[in-house]
Design a protein around this motif. Structure first.
Motif, mmCIF file in Angstrom:
data_model
loop_
_atom_site.group_PDB
_atom_site.id
_atom_site.type_symbol
_atom_site.label_atom_id
_atom_site.label_comp_id
_atom_site.label_asym_id
_atom_site.label_seq_id
_atom_site.Cartn_x
_atom_site.Cartn_y
_atom_site.Cartn_z
ATOM 1 N N ARG A 157 3.868 -7.768 49.258
ATOM 2 C CA ARG A 157 3.377 -9.052 49.799
ATOM 3 C C ARG A 157 1.873 -8.961 50.070
ATOM 4 N NH1 ARG A 157 7.926 -8.269 53.450
ATOM 5 N NH2 ARG A 157 9.752 -9.270 52.543
ATOM 6 N N ASP A 158 1.463 -7.850 50.636
ATOM 7 C CA ASP A 158 0.038 -7.680 50.930
ATOM 8 C C ASP A 158 -0.772 -7.649 49.635
ATOM 9 O OD1 ASP A 158 0.662 -7.609 53.590
ATOM 10 O OD2 ASP A 158 0.527 -5.417 53.782
ATOM 11 N N GLY A 159 -0.198 -7.063 48.599
ATOM 12 C CA GLY A 159 -0.893 -7.029 47.313
ATOM 13 C C GLY A 159 -1.146 -8.424 46.778
ATOM 14 N N ILE A 167 -3.859 -10.148 48.821
ATOM 15 C CA ILE A 167 -5.218 -9.655 48.551
ATOM 16 C C ILE A 167 -5.672 -9.984 47.126
ATOM 17 C CG2 ILE A 167 -6.632 -7.555 48.311
ATOM 18 C CD1 ILE A 167 -4.731 -6.310 50.470
ATOM 19 N N HIS A 168 -4.786 -9.765 46.157
ATOM 20 C CA HIS A 168 -5.191 -9.828 44.747
ATOM 21 C C HIS A 168 -4.731 -11.090 44.030
ATOM 22 C CE1 HIS A 168 -6.437 -5.639 45.105
ATOM 23 N NE2 HIS A 168 -5.257 -5.343 45.580
ATOM 24 N N GLY A 169 -3.908 -11.906 44.679
ATOM 25 C CA GLY A 169 -3.407 -13.102 44.020
ATOM 26 C C GLY A 169 -2.070 -12.857 43.357
ATOM 27 N N PRO A 170 -1.542 -13.895 42.672
ATOM 28 C CA PRO A 170 -0.190 -13.813 42.100
ATOM 29 C C PRO A 170 -0.045 -12.700 41.059
ATOM 30 C CG PRO A 170 -1.040 -16.061 42.025
ATOM 31 C CD PRO A 170 -2.180 -15.197 42.431
ATOM 32 N N VAL A 171 1.196 -12.302 40.836
ATOM 33 C CA VAL A 171 1.519 -11.307 39.815
ATOM 34 C C VAL A 171 1.000 -11.794 38.464
ATOM 35 C CG1 VAL A 171 3.425 -10.160 38.612
ATOM 36 C CG2 VAL A 171 3.508 -10.458 41.099
ATOM 37 N N ARG A 172 0.312 -10.915 37.745
ATOM 38 C CA ARG A 172 -0.411 -11.341 36.547
ATOM 39 C C ARG A 172 0.400 -11.249 35.255
ATOM 40 N NH1 ARG A 172 -5.767 -7.702 38.011
ATOM 41 N NH2 ARG A 172 -5.980 -8.457 40.156
ATOM 42 N N ALA A 173 1.500 -10.508 35.253
ATOM 43 C CA ALA A 173 2.259 -10.325 34.001
ATOM 44 C C ALA A 173 3.685 -9.923 34.350
ATOM 45 C CB ALA A 173 1.600 -9.250 33.143
ATOM 46 N N GLY A 174 4.542 -9.952 33.337
ATOM 47 C CA GLY A 174 5.893 -9.449 33.510
ATOM 48 C C GLY A 174 6.859 -10.468 34.095
ATOM 49 N N ILE A 175 8.044 -9.982 34.460
ATOM 50 C CA ILE A 175 9.135 -10.870 34.887
ATOM 51 C C ILE A 175 9.479 -10.680 36.358
ATOM 52 C CG2 ILE A 175 10.140 -11.071 32.588
ATOM 53 C CD1 ILE A 175 12.246 -8.968 33.454
ATOM 54 N N TYR A 176 8.586 -10.030 37.114
ATOM 55 C CA TYR A 176 8.902 -9.733 38.508
ATOM 56 C C TYR A 176 7.994 -10.484 39.481
ATOM 57 C CZ TYR A 176 12.627 -6.399 37.720
ATOM 58 O OH TYR A 176 13.832 -5.833 37.394
ATOM 59 N N ALA A 177 7.628 -11.706 39.117
ATOM 60 C CA ALA A 177 6.784 -12.524 39.989
ATOM 61 C C ALA A 177 7.473 -12.796 41.323
ATOM 62 C CB ALA A 177 6.474 -13.847 39.300
ATOM 63 N N MET A 178 6.663 -13.019 42.344
ATOM 64 C CA MET A 178 7.204 -13.313 43.677
ATOM 65 C C MET A 178 7.600 -14.786 43.734
ATOM 66 S SD MET A 178 5.569 -12.180 47.309
ATOM 67 C CE MET A 178 4.518 -13.531 47.772
ATOM 68 N N THR A 179 8.796 -15.067 44.240
ATOM 69 C CA THR A 179 9.260 -16.460 44.330
ATOM 70 C C THR A 179 9.394 -16.917 45.775
ATOM 71 O OG1 THR A 179 11.598 -15.843 44.313
ATOM 72 C CG2 THR A 179 10.559 -16.216 42.174
ATOM 73 N N THR A 180 9.212 -16.001 46.719
ATOM 74 C CA THR A 180 9.317 -16.364 48.127
ATOM 75 C C THR A 180 7.913 -16.442 48.729
ATOM 76 O OG1 THR A 180 9.660 -14.014 48.581
ATOM 77 C CG2 THR A 180 11.608 -15.397 48.467
ATOM 78 N N GLY A 181 7.815 -16.955 49.930
ATOM 79 C CA GLY A 181 6.524 -17.108 50.590
ATOM 80 C C GLY A 181 5.998 -15.789 51.123
ATOM 81 N N LEU A 182 4.669 -15.745 51.366
ATOM 82 C CA LEU A 182 4.027 -14.506 51.805
ATOM 83 C C LEU A 182 4.597 -13.989 53.131
ATOM 84 C CD1 LEU A 182 0.287 -15.139 50.884
ATOM 85 C CD2 LEU A 182 1.740 -13.284 50.033
ATOM 86 N N ASP A 183 5.045 -14.901 53.949
ATOM 87 C CA ASP A 183 5.557 -14.469 55.251
ATOM 88 C C ASP A 183 7.071 -14.604 55.357
ATOM 89 O OD1 ASP A 183 2.989 -13.873 56.319
ATOM 90 O OD2 ASP A 183 2.633 -16.034 56.470
ATOM 91 N N GLU A 184 7.689 -14.826 54.205
ATOM 92 C CA GLU A 184 9.137 -14.994 54.187
ATOM 93 C C GLU A 184 9.791 -13.624 54.010
ATOM 94 O OE1 GLU A 184 12.302 -17.819 51.758
ATOM 95 O OE2 GLU A 184 10.200 -17.865 51.266
ATOM 96 N N PRO A 191 15.687 -8.161 42.483
ATOM 97 C CA PRO A 191 15.568 -6.814 43.044
ATOM 98 C C PRO A 191 14.138 -6.278 42.983
ATOM 99 C CG PRO A 191 16.419 -6.704 40.817
ATOM 100 C CD PRO A 191 16.334 -8.167 41.170
ATOM 101 N N ALA A 192 13.867 -5.361 43.876
ATOM 102 C CA ALA A 192 12.627 -4.574 43.822
ATOM 103 C C ALA A 192 11.378 -5.438 43.906
ATOM 104 C CB ALA A 192 12.599 -3.714 42.558
ATOM 105 N N THR A 193 11.500 -6.625 44.449
ATOM 106 C CA THR A 193 10.358 -7.508 44.661
ATOM 107 C C THR A 193 10.356 -7.916 46.134
ATOM 108 O OG1 THR A 193 11.510 -9.611 44.412
ATOM 109 C CG2 THR A 193 10.825 -8.510 42.376
ATOM 110 N N PRO A 194 9.302 -8.600 46.572
ATOM 111 C CA PRO A 194 9.325 -9.097 47.955
ATOM 112 C C PRO A 194 10.469 -10.083 48.191
ATOM 113 C CG PRO A 194 7.098 -9.183 47.051
ATOM 114 C CD PRO A 194 8.013 -8.857 45.912
ATOM 115 N N ASP A 195 11.055 -10.587 47.116
ATOM 116 C CA ASP A 195 12.175 -11.537 47.221
ATOM 117 C C ASP A 195 13.510 -10.835 47.458
ATOM 118 O OD1 ASP A 195 10.077 -13.012 46.235
ATOM 119 O OD2 ASP A 195 10.938 -13.229 44.231
ATOM 120 N N SER A 196 13.518 -9.522 47.459
ATOM 121 C CA SER A 196 14.773 -8.773 47.589
ATOM 122 C C SER A 196 15.579 -9.292 48.774
ATOM 123 C CB SER A 196 14.490 -7.284 47.773
ATOM 124 O OG SER A 196 14.070 -6.717 46.559
#
Lengths: 272, 108
Positions: free
Chosen positions: B81-83, B86-103, A188-193
Protein backbone atom coordinates in the motif's frame (compact mmCIF):
# COMPACT_ATOMS: atom_id res chain seq x y z
CA UNK A 1 -8.62 -49.72 -12.31
CA UNK A 2 -11.07 -46.88 -12.07
CA UNK A 3 -10.28 -43.64 -10.30
CA UNK A 4 -11.04 -44.21 -6.60
CA UNK A 5 -11.47 -40.70 -5.17
CA UNK A 6 -11.89 -37.08 -6.28
CA UNK A 7 -11.80 -34.07 -4.00
CA UNK A 8 -11.13 -30.36 -4.21
CA UNK A 9 -9.94 -27.91 -1.58
CA UNK A 10 -8.43 -24.50 -0.90
CA UNK A 11 -4.69 -24.08 -0.53
CA UNK A 12 -3.85 -20.50 0.50
CA UNK A 13 -0.63 -20.17 2.52
CA UNK A 14 -2.47 -18.29 5.26
CA UNK A 15 -4.46 -21.44 6.07
CA UNK A 16 -1.41 -22.77 7.89
CA UNK A 17 0.81 -19.70 8.11
CA UNK A 18 -1.80 -17.48 9.70
CA UNK A 19 -3.97 -20.14 11.35
CA UNK A 20 -3.63 -18.45 14.74
CA UNK A 21 -5.05 -15.18 13.40
CA UNK A 22 -8.32 -16.71 12.16
CA UNK A 23 -11.50 -16.69 14.22
CA UNK A 24 -11.73 -20.20 15.71
CA UNK A 25 -15.46 -20.41 14.92
CA UNK A 26 -14.59 -20.17 11.21
CA UNK A 27 -11.25 -21.97 11.23
CA UNK A 28 -12.07 -25.04 13.29
CA UNK A 29 -15.01 -26.31 11.17
CA UNK A 30 -12.88 -25.76 8.06
CA UNK A 31 -10.02 -27.78 9.48
CA UNK A 32 -12.50 -30.46 10.58
CA UNK A 33 -13.82 -30.67 7.01
CA UNK A 34 -10.26 -31.01 5.76
CA UNK A 35 -9.65 -33.84 8.23
CA UNK A 36 -12.87 -35.56 7.16
CA UNK A 37 -11.64 -35.47 3.57
CA UNK A 38 -8.33 -36.90 4.78
CA UNK A 39 -10.18 -39.85 6.31
CA UNK A 40 -12.27 -40.38 3.17
CA UNK A 41 -9.18 -40.21 0.97
CA UNK A 42 -7.28 -42.76 3.02
CA UNK A 43 -10.36 -45.00 3.25
CA UNK A 44 -10.27 -45.20 -0.56
CA UNK A 45 -6.84 -46.88 -0.16
CA UNK A 46 -5.12 -45.06 -3.05
CA UNK A 47 -1.78 -46.35 -4.29
CA UNK A 48 -1.06 -42.82 -5.50
CA UNK A 49 -2.70 -39.41 -5.38
CA UNK A 50 -2.58 -37.06 -8.34
CA UNK A 51 -2.63 -33.51 -7.00
CA UNK A 52 -3.72 -31.03 -9.65
CA UNK A 53 -2.31 -27.71 -8.52
CA UNK A 54 -1.95 -24.17 -9.75
CA UNK A 55 1.61 -23.60 -8.68
CA UNK A 56 2.99 -20.16 -8.00
CA UNK A 57 6.36 -19.99 -9.77
CA UNK A 58 7.98 -22.74 -7.74
CA UNK A 59 9.03 -24.63 -10.86
CA UNK A 60 7.61 -23.03 -13.98
CA UNK A 61 8.34 -19.55 -15.24
CA UNK A 62 7.72 -17.44 -18.31
CA UNK A 63 10.98 -18.61 -19.91
CA UNK A 64 9.27 -21.89 -20.78
CA UNK A 65 5.78 -22.09 -19.34
CA UNK A 66 3.79 -25.29 -19.84
CA UNK A 67 0.01 -25.05 -19.82
CA UNK A 68 -0.11 -28.54 -18.34
CA UNK A 69 2.61 -30.51 -16.58
CA UNK A 70 2.95 -33.76 -14.64
CA UNK A 71 5.77 -34.79 -12.32
CA UNK A 72 7.77 -37.90 -13.18
CA UNK A 73 10.09 -38.51 -10.25
CA UNK A 74 10.46 -40.95 -7.37
CA UNK A 75 10.45 -38.09 -4.91
CA UNK A 76 9.66 -34.43 -4.49
CA UNK A 77 10.38 -31.85 -1.83
CA UNK A 78 8.73 -28.87 -0.29
CA UNK A 79 7.81 -26.31 0.71
CA UNK A 80 9.94 -23.85 -1.23
CA UNK A 81 8.68 -21.12 1.07
CA UNK A 82 10.30 -20.42 4.41
CA UNK A 83 8.92 -23.29 6.58
CA UNK A 84 8.53 -20.93 9.53
CA UNK A 85 6.48 -18.52 7.42
CA UNK A 86 4.27 -21.29 6.05
CA UNK A 87 4.40 -23.24 9.32
CA UNK A 88 4.85 -26.49 7.45
CA UNK A 89 8.13 -28.34 8.02
CA UNK A 90 10.21 -29.26 5.02
CA UNK A 91 9.59 -32.82 3.86
CA UNK A 92 10.46 -35.21 1.09
CA UNK A 93 7.38 -36.69 -0.53
CA UNK A 94 7.38 -40.09 -2.18
CA UNK A 95 6.69 -40.22 -5.92
CA UNK A 96 6.55 -43.05 -8.44
CA UNK A 97 8.36 -42.29 -11.68
CA UNK A 98 7.23 -45.46 -13.45
CA UNK A 99 3.58 -44.83 -12.60
CA UNK A 100 3.93 -41.21 -13.67
CA UNK A 101 5.35 -42.34 -16.97
CA UNK A 102 2.38 -44.62 -17.62
CA UNK A 103 -0.07 -41.85 -16.74
CA UNK A 104 1.74 -39.27 -18.86
CA UNK A 105 1.80 -41.62 -21.84
CA UNK A 106 -1.97 -42.03 -21.66
CA UNK A 107 -2.63 -38.32 -21.08
CA UNK A 108 -0.54 -37.55 -24.15
CA UNK A 109 -3.09 -39.35 -26.29
CA UNK A 110 -5.20 -36.23 -26.05
CA UNK A 111 -3.25 -33.49 -24.23
CA UNK A 112 0.29 -32.32 -24.99
CA UNK A 113 1.42 -32.38 -21.39
CA UNK A 114 4.93 -31.42 -20.24
CA UNK A 115 6.68 -33.71 -17.80
CA UNK A 116 9.17 -32.82 -15.10
CA UNK A 117 11.67 -35.06 -13.31
CA UNK A 118 12.29 -32.27 -10.81
CA UNK A 119 9.51 -30.57 -8.94
CA UNK A 120 9.51 -28.49 -5.79
CA UNK A 121 6.19 -28.15 -3.99
CA UNK A 122 4.98 -24.73 -2.90
CA UNK A 123 2.05 -23.95 -0.60
CA UNK A 124 -0.36 -24.97 -3.36
CA UNK A 125 0.46 -28.62 -2.71
CA UNK A 126 2.01 -28.45 0.76
CA UNK A 127 -0.99 -26.88 2.50
CA UNK A 128 -3.41 -29.60 1.30
CA UNK A 129 -0.82 -32.31 2.01
CA UNK A 130 -0.29 -31.03 5.54
CA UNK A 131 -3.97 -31.79 6.22
CA UNK A 132 -4.53 -34.79 3.96
CA UNK A 133 -1.27 -36.61 4.68
CA UNK A 134 0.12 -35.39 8.00
CA UNK A 135 2.21 -38.55 8.40
CA UNK A 136 3.72 -38.27 4.90
CA UNK A 137 2.57 -41.74 3.85
CA UNK A 138 1.03 -41.12 0.45
CA UNK A 139 2.63 -41.48 -2.95
CA UNK A 140 2.05 -38.27 -4.84
CA UNK A 141 2.03 -37.42 -8.53
CA UNK A 142 1.98 -33.64 -8.95
CA UNK A 143 0.19 -32.12 -11.91
CA UNK A 144 -0.03 -28.47 -12.76
CA UNK A 145 -2.16 -26.13 -14.78
CA UNK A 146 -0.69 -22.71 -15.52
CA UNK A 147 -3.04 -20.29 -13.78
CA UNK A 148 -0.48 -17.57 -13.06
CA UNK A 149 1.28 -16.38 -16.20
CA UNK A 150 -1.07 -15.44 -19.06
CA UNK A 151 -1.82 -16.42 -21.74
CA UNK A 152 -3.56 -19.28 -19.94
CA UNK A 153 -5.03 -22.38 -21.54
CA UNK A 154 -8.77 -21.97 -22.18
CA UNK A 155 -11.13 -23.61 -19.73
CA UNK A 156 -12.22 -26.26 -22.20
CA UNK A 157 -8.60 -27.44 -22.32
CA UNK A 158 -8.57 -27.72 -18.52
CA UNK A 159 -11.67 -29.89 -18.88
CA UNK A 160 -9.89 -31.99 -21.51
CA UNK A 161 -6.89 -32.35 -19.18
CA UNK A 162 -9.20 -33.67 -16.47
CA UNK A 163 -10.74 -36.13 -18.91
CA UNK A 164 -7.26 -37.30 -19.89
CA UNK A 165 -6.24 -37.78 -16.25
CA UNK A 166 -9.36 -39.87 -15.70
CA UNK A 167 -8.61 -42.02 -18.71
CA UNK A 168 -5.04 -42.49 -17.47
CA UNK A 169 -6.15 -43.32 -13.92
CA UNK A 170 -8.55 -45.91 -15.28
CA UNK A 171 -5.87 -47.41 -17.54
CA UNK A 172 -3.25 -48.23 -14.90
CA UNK A 173 -3.64 -51.14 -12.45
CA UNK A 174 -2.99 -48.98 -9.38
CA UNK A 175 -5.70 -47.30 -7.33
CA UNK A 176 -5.49 -43.60 -8.19
CA UNK A 177 -7.05 -40.72 -6.25
CA UNK A 178 -7.25 -37.16 -7.51
CA UNK A 179 -7.17 -33.98 -5.47
CA UNK A 180 -7.46 -30.60 -7.18
CA UNK A 181 -6.60 -27.44 -5.35
CA UNK A 182 -7.13 -23.84 -6.23
CA UNK A 183 -8.87 -20.71 -5.19
CA UNK A 184 -12.28 -19.64 -6.21
CA UNK A 185 -12.51 -15.84 -6.04
CA UNK A 186 -9.51 -14.23 -4.38
CA UNK A 187 -7.00 -11.45 -4.82
CA UNK A 188 -3.98 -13.14 -3.28
CA UNK A 189 -0.64 -11.63 -2.39
CA UNK A 190 -1.86 -8.08 -2.97
CA UNK A 191 -3.10 -5.37 -0.61
CA UNK A 192 -6.56 -6.69 -1.54
CA UNK A 193 -5.86 -10.02 0.17
CA UNK A 194 -8.98 -10.96 2.05
CA UNK A 195 -11.35 -9.68 -0.61
CA UNK A 196 -13.72 -12.54 -1.45
CA UNK A 197 -16.75 -12.57 -3.75
CA UNK A 198 -18.95 -14.96 -1.82
CA UNK A 199 -21.82 -14.88 -4.28
CA UNK A 200 -19.51 -15.72 -7.17
CA UNK A 201 -17.95 -18.54 -5.18
CA UNK A 202 -21.27 -20.08 -4.23
CA UNK A 203 -22.42 -19.99 -7.84
CA UNK A 204 -19.18 -21.62 -9.00
CA UNK A 205 -19.49 -24.37 -6.41
CA UNK A 206 -23.12 -24.92 -7.45
CA UNK A 207 -22.02 -25.43 -11.05
CA UNK A 208 -19.16 -27.65 -9.89
CA UNK A 209 -21.36 -29.85 -7.72
CA UNK A 210 -23.84 -30.20 -10.57
CA UNK A 211 -21.00 -31.29 -12.86
CA UNK A 212 -22.45 -28.81 -15.33
CA UNK A 213 -19.80 -28.74 -18.05
CA UNK A 214 -21.44 -26.02 -20.13
CA UNK A 215 -21.87 -23.74 -17.12
CA UNK A 216 -18.35 -24.40 -15.84
CA UNK A 217 -16.84 -23.55 -19.22
CA UNK A 218 -18.99 -20.46 -19.60
CA UNK A 219 -16.64 -18.25 -17.59
CA UNK A 220 -14.30 -15.87 -19.42
CA UNK A 221 -10.94 -14.81 -18.05
CA UNK A 222 -11.92 -11.14 -18.38
CA UNK A 223 -15.09 -11.74 -16.40
CA UNK A 224 -13.29 -13.88 -13.82
CA UNK A 225 -10.57 -11.24 -13.38
CA UNK A 226 -13.17 -8.53 -12.83
CA UNK A 227 -15.39 -10.47 -10.45
CA UNK A 228 -13.10 -13.06 -8.87
CA UNK A 229 -9.62 -11.59 -9.14
CA UNK A 230 -6.46 -13.07 -10.61
CA UNK A 231 -6.80 -15.89 -8.09
CA UNK A 232 -10.01 -16.89 -9.84
CA UNK A 233 -7.98 -18.16 -12.78
CA UNK A 234 -7.26 -21.19 -10.60
CA UNK A 235 -10.77 -22.55 -11.24
CA UNK A 236 -9.00 -24.48 -14.00
CA UNK A 237 -7.85 -27.08 -11.49
CA UNK A 238 -11.36 -27.51 -10.10
CA UNK A 239 -12.81 -27.80 -13.60
CA UNK A 240 -10.29 -30.53 -14.38
CA UNK A 241 -11.43 -32.42 -11.27
CA UNK A 242 -15.08 -32.23 -12.34
CA UNK A 243 -14.13 -33.61 -15.74
CA UNK A 244 -12.18 -36.45 -14.14
CA UNK A 245 -14.90 -37.48 -11.66
CA UNK A 246 -17.90 -37.13 -14.02
CA UNK A 247 -20.31 -37.58 -11.10
CA UNK A 248 -22.19 -35.08 -8.92
CA UNK A 249 -20.30 -33.29 -6.20
CA UNK A 250 -20.93 -32.50 -2.57
CA UNK A 251 -19.66 -29.30 -1.00
CA UNK A 252 -18.81 -30.27 2.57
CA UNK A 253 -17.65 -26.81 3.63
CA UNK A 254 -17.54 -23.30 2.27
CA UNK A 255 -16.91 -20.17 4.29
CA UNK A 256 -15.04 -16.98 3.39
CA UNK A 257 -12.15 -16.54 5.84
CA UNK A 258 -10.51 -13.21 4.94
CA UNK A 259 -7.30 -13.69 6.93
CA UNK A 260 -6.72 -16.81 4.83
CA UNK A 261 -7.21 -14.60 1.74
CA UNK A 262 -9.75 -16.94 0.20
CA UNK A 263 -13.13 -18.57 0.49
CA UNK A 264 -12.30 -21.86 2.16
CA UNK A 265 -13.89 -24.98 0.79
CA UNK A 266 -13.73 -28.76 0.83
CA UNK A 267 -15.75 -30.81 -1.64
CA UNK A 268 -15.80 -34.29 -3.13
CA UNK A 269 -17.32 -35.72 -6.27
CA UNK A 270 -18.72 -39.13 -7.09
CA UNK A 271 -16.77 -41.20 -9.57
CA UNK A 272 -19.13 -41.96 -12.44
CA UNK B 1 11.85 -1.43 -17.99
CA UNK B 2 12.72 -5.10 -17.78
CA UNK B 3 10.00 -6.65 -15.69
CA UNK B 4 10.73 -10.08 -17.11
CA UNK B 5 14.36 -9.97 -15.95
CA UNK B 6 13.36 -8.59 -12.57
CA UNK B 7 10.77 -11.33 -12.13
CA UNK B 8 13.25 -13.98 -13.24
CA UNK B 9 15.76 -12.90 -10.62
CA UNK B 10 13.16 -13.16 -7.88
CA UNK B 11 11.80 -16.47 -9.23
CA UNK B 12 15.28 -18.01 -9.15
CA UNK B 13 16.05 -16.52 -5.76
CA UNK B 14 12.81 -17.84 -4.25
CA UNK B 15 13.53 -21.47 -5.10
CA UNK B 16 17.30 -21.76 -4.78
CA UNK B 17 18.80 -21.81 -1.30
CA UNK B 18 22.36 -21.52 -2.66
CA UNK B 19 21.42 -18.35 -4.53
CA UNK B 20 19.72 -17.07 -1.39
CA UNK B 21 22.96 -17.46 0.55
CA UNK B 22 24.83 -15.66 -2.21
CA UNK B 23 22.23 -12.91 -2.24
CA UNK B 24 22.43 -12.47 1.52
CA UNK B 25 26.22 -12.11 1.27
CA UNK B 26 26.26 -9.78 -1.75
CA UNK B 27 22.90 -8.82 -3.21
CA UNK B 28 24.40 -6.36 -5.69
CA UNK B 29 26.60 -9.03 -7.25
CA UNK B 30 23.57 -11.25 -7.85
CA UNK B 31 21.62 -8.42 -9.48
CA UNK B 32 24.41 -7.71 -11.99
CA UNK B 33 23.64 -11.04 -13.72
CA UNK B 34 20.26 -9.70 -14.82
CA UNK B 35 19.46 -6.91 -17.25
CA UNK B 36 17.80 -4.53 -14.83
CA UNK B 37 17.14 -0.80 -14.77
CA UNK B 38 18.72 1.14 -11.91
CA UNK B 39 15.32 1.48 -10.30
CA UNK B 40 14.72 -2.27 -10.45
CA UNK B 41 18.22 -3.10 -9.17
CA UNK B 42 17.82 -0.72 -6.25
CA UNK B 43 14.42 -2.14 -5.35
CA UNK B 44 15.80 -5.67 -5.19
CA UNK B 45 18.90 -4.73 -3.18
CA UNK B 46 16.85 -2.69 -0.72
CA UNK B 47 14.12 -5.33 -0.47
CA UNK B 48 11.68 -2.55 -1.38
CA UNK B 49 8.49 -4.61 -1.60
CA UNK B 50 6.36 -1.53 -2.26
CA UNK B 51 8.33 -0.51 -5.33
CA UNK B 52 8.64 -4.09 -6.61
CA UNK B 53 4.85 -4.35 -6.37
CA UNK B 54 4.35 -1.12 -8.30
CA UNK B 55 6.86 -2.24 -10.94
CA UNK B 56 4.50 -5.13 -11.66
CA UNK B 57 6.15 -8.16 -10.08
CA UNK B 58 3.58 -10.95 -9.90
CA UNK B 59 2.21 -11.09 -6.37
CA UNK B 60 2.97 -14.78 -6.00
CA UNK B 61 6.64 -14.15 -6.72
CA UNK B 62 6.66 -11.11 -4.47
CA UNK B 63 4.96 -12.94 -1.60
CA UNK B 64 7.60 -15.66 -1.63
CA UNK B 65 10.34 -13.01 -1.74
CA UNK B 66 8.76 -11.31 1.28
CA UNK B 67 8.74 -14.64 3.12
CA UNK B 68 12.41 -15.09 2.30
CA UNK B 69 13.06 -11.60 3.71
CA UNK B 70 11.16 -12.55 6.89
CA UNK B 71 8.58 -9.82 6.35
CA UNK B 72 5.47 -10.49 8.42
CA UNK B 73 2.12 -10.64 6.61
CA UNK B 74 0.61 -7.39 7.88
CA UNK B 75 3.87 -5.56 7.15
CA UNK B 76 4.00 -7.07 3.65
CA UNK B 77 0.50 -5.82 2.84
CA UNK B 78 1.24 -2.37 4.25
CA UNK B 79 4.49 -2.07 2.30
CA UNK B 80 2.56 -2.66 -0.94
CA UNK B 81 0.00 0.00 0.00
CA UNK B 82 2.81 2.38 0.87
CA UNK B 83 4.46 1.60 -2.46
CA UNK B 84 1.32 2.63 -4.32
CA UNK B 85 1.01 5.74 -2.14
CA UNK B 86 4.58 6.79 -2.96
CA UNK B 87 5.05 5.59 -6.54
CA UNK B 88 1.52 5.53 -7.93
CA UNK B 89 -0.56 2.67 -9.34
CA UNK B 90 0.87 -0.71 -10.34
CA UNK B 91 2.47 -0.23 -13.75
CA UNK B 92 2.20 -3.72 -15.29
CA UNK B 93 0.93 -7.23 -14.79
CA UNK B 94 -2.28 -8.67 -13.36
CA UNK B 95 -1.82 -7.85 -9.67
CA UNK B 96 -3.12 -4.27 -9.58
CA UNK B 97 -4.60 -3.00 -6.33
CA UNK B 98 -8.42 -2.87 -6.35
CA UNK B 99 -8.99 -1.70 -2.78
CA UNK B 100 -8.42 1.72 -1.25
CA UNK B 101 -5.10 2.84 0.24
CA UNK B 102 -6.51 2.74 3.74
CA UNK B 103 -8.78 -0.23 3.25
CA UNK B 104 -7.83 -3.39 5.09
CA UNK B 105 -10.29 -6.04 3.97
CA UNK B 106 -8.82 -8.77 6.15
CA UNK B 107 -8.26 -6.46 9.07
CA UNK B 108 -4.50 -6.29 8.54
Amino acid sequence: MTLVFTGICSHGPGITGRADLAPPELRDPFFAAYRAMRDALHAARPDAVIIVAAEHFANFFMNNMPSFAIGMADGYEGPIEDPDWLRIPHRRVRGDAALSQAIIAEVQQSVDVAYAEEWKFDHGIMVPLSFLDPDNKLTVIPANINCQGPPLAPLHRAWAFGEALRRAADAVPQRIALIATGGISHWPATPDSGRINEEWDREFLRRWAAGDKAALLDYTDAGTYAEAGQGGFEIRTLIAAAAAARGPGTVHFFTPIPIFSTGCFVATAEIA
Amino acid sequence: MSLYQLSKLLFELNRDTALQAEFTADAKAVTTRYDLSDEERGAVIDGDVGLLYVLGVNGQILMHFAAFRQIAWADYLQRMRDGVRIHGPVRAGIYAMTTGLDEKVAGV
